[in-house]
Design an enzyme around this catalytic site. Structure first.
Site, mmCIF file in Angstrom:
data_model
loop_
_atom_site.group_PDB
_atom_site.id
_atom_site.type_symbol
_atom_site.label_atom_id
_atom_site.label_comp_id
_atom_site.label_asym_id
_atom_site.label_seq_id
_atom_site.Cartn_x
_atom_site.Cartn_y
_atom_site.Cartn_z
ATOM 1 N N CYS A 1 142.617 55.105 -20.192
ATOM 2 C CA CYS A 1 141.656 56.186 -20.496
ATOM 3 C C CYS A 1 141.621 56.496 -21.981
ATOM 4 C CB CYS A 1 141.999 57.443 -19.709
ATOM 5 S SG CYS A 1 143.622 58.124 -20.089
ATOM 6 N N CYS B 1 147.896 61.723 -15.460
ATOM 7 C CA CYS B 1 147.880 62.645 -16.602
ATOM 8 C C CYS B 1 149.205 63.398 -16.678
ATOM 9 C CB CYS B 1 146.715 63.622 -16.486
ATOM 10 S SG CYS B 1 145.156 62.864 -16.018
HETATM 11 FE FE1 FES Z 1 143.823 59.715 -18.573
HETATM 12 FE FE2 FES Z 1 143.778 62.272 -17.940
HETATM 13 S S1 FES Z 1 142.235 60.796 -17.585
HETATM 14 S S2 FES Z 1 145.267 61.235 -19.147
#
Ligand code: FES
Length: 140
Positions: free
Chosen positions: A33, A102
């Site tokens: 991400c 996360c």
């Molecule tokens: Fe990757 Fe939250 S979407 S850390």
């Protein structure tokens, strides 16, 4: 989708910022991400006296870092190391499965900051345990 606790820590994150003379700093990122988290620790007599963070990432990452820094303040360094992503998720009253990673980032950032502190003080870094994240829990 998100608990009230998550929304609260996302909208009003605790401990945002940096500690100029930090005893340990840990930066981790998720290559999928692209989110990045940095945690600063002030440690005195083996106690986490202060913790701050800077997170460039999603709302769940901000909420996880906010909660994680709250959880470790006042703990011994060993107890702070043992503060798992599960403890962060529980304290946040849950995260959706695709956002679990996360909270893992928060745990890894704490570990990186503690190991930075250990190395600066002539101690061996603690080996990071590999966390299995299920496919559905990964970044999209
Ligand atoms: Fe990757 Fe939250 S979407 S850390």
């Amino acid at each position: 989708m998100y608990s009230e606790k998550v929304m609260d820590h996302f909208m009003n994150p605790r401990n945002v910022g940096e500690i100029k003379d930090a005893d340990g700093v840990g930066t981790v990122g998720n290559p999928v991400c692209g989110d990045i988290m940095r945690i600063y620790l002030k440690i005195e007599d083996n106690i986490i006296k202060d913790a701050k963070f800077k997170t460039f990432g999603c709302g769940a990452a901000v909420a996880s870092s906010s909660m994680a820094t709250e959880l470790i303040k006042g703990k011994t360094v060993d107890d702070a190391w043992g503060t798992s992503n599960k403890a962060v998720v529980e304290a946040l009253e849950g995260l959706p499965p695709i956002k679990i990673h996360c909270s893992v980032l928060a745990e890894q950032a704490i570990h990186a900051a503690i190991n930075d502190y250990r190395i600066k003080h002539g101690m061996e870094p603690i080996k990071e345990e590999h966390k299995d994240i299920h496919d559905e829990e990964r970044c999209e």
